[in-house]
Design a protein around this motif. Sequence first.
Motif: not given
Length: 362
Positions: A254-263, A275-281, A291-293, A327-328
């Motif tokens: 939040e402090a960096g202005g990023r938004v994570n999308l999690t499933s 299990g989970y997967t994260d995307l960072a906007l 694409q994070e973890d 996405i990378t």
Amino acid sequence: MDAGTESVTIDELEIPTSLDGDTGADFVEMVTMRNRVEAEILGNDDLAPTARELLPFYSDPFAPKRIFLARVGGRIVGRAVYEWQVEEGVRAVFFEVQVASDLRRRGIGAALLEKIESTAAIEHRDILQSWSEHRLPASQNVLHSPTGFGAVERDDPAVQFALAHGYSLEQVDRISRIDLPVDRVDLTERRGAAEKHSAGYAVVQWIGRCPDRWLADMARLHQRMSTDAPAAAIEFTEEQWDEKRMSNLDDMNEAGGRVNLTSAALHLESGRLVGYTDLALPEVEGRPAVQEDTLVLKEHRGHRLGMLLKIANLEQLMRVSPETPRITTFNAEENRPMLDVNEAVGFVPIGCEAAWKKTVRP
């Protein structure tokens, strides 16, 4: 040390609490140099976070860092980042060294590396580990990963630098990218096929902060990520995660202005996330996402949950941020199950990342 006609100085940057003031300006300049170096290597600026995005992660109490800067005539021309784990008994440090392309082969990288190695020695840490990014090999003159998967060009300057200073190649990650939007009909068909194998599980999703009800489960998954992800001979101490550390991760985003999308995958019988997967906007709208973890607990694999989660999060991304162009992602070359998932939905390789290690004996 002398770079051309001007002397090179190396100093430690006090990590700023904001981007205001002199140290804030230095941090911004450092990030600009970092992004330029990486863009020159990969041929694009997709992996170019803003200084605001990065700053909170340099003050992370759970992953402390120190920054050393090389300057010529006041200009920042090199940087070294030194990081360690806070868990007890940790012997390893993680670091990266980067030098502006117009001032390489003048001893700046070696001086920064010496600063890293001497700092580690003072702190009695004898396992030194680092990463370097590369374009895909374009010749047969390559150095193969000891895992048997992946290789880097022997003549690459970063490879030559690592080998010359006694570091051994331990692992190669593939850097992949997917252009958006992905064909929705294809995604729907692939999701349906995955769901046929995932009876007993459901997908839960959120945007931004982790809901309170899932903090404990997500802490458990992040802790397992530190041990379950393929790491070859790179040494990680198992991270200790709890709800406080999960909230800290959300605070930094939040402090960096990023938004994570999690499933996340919910095991219906136990009521736990498995299990989970994260995307960072990124902070800047319309910039590429990262694409994070992605993790499925070992005891719940074999149900195509990785495919299900990856598709669900792609769908979520295209729904909430249709302007995101691509996405990378990074994956160990030996992690064939995850590479299979990525390739199936459309990721293609664009580069690689080498992991290096040196153990200093007394």
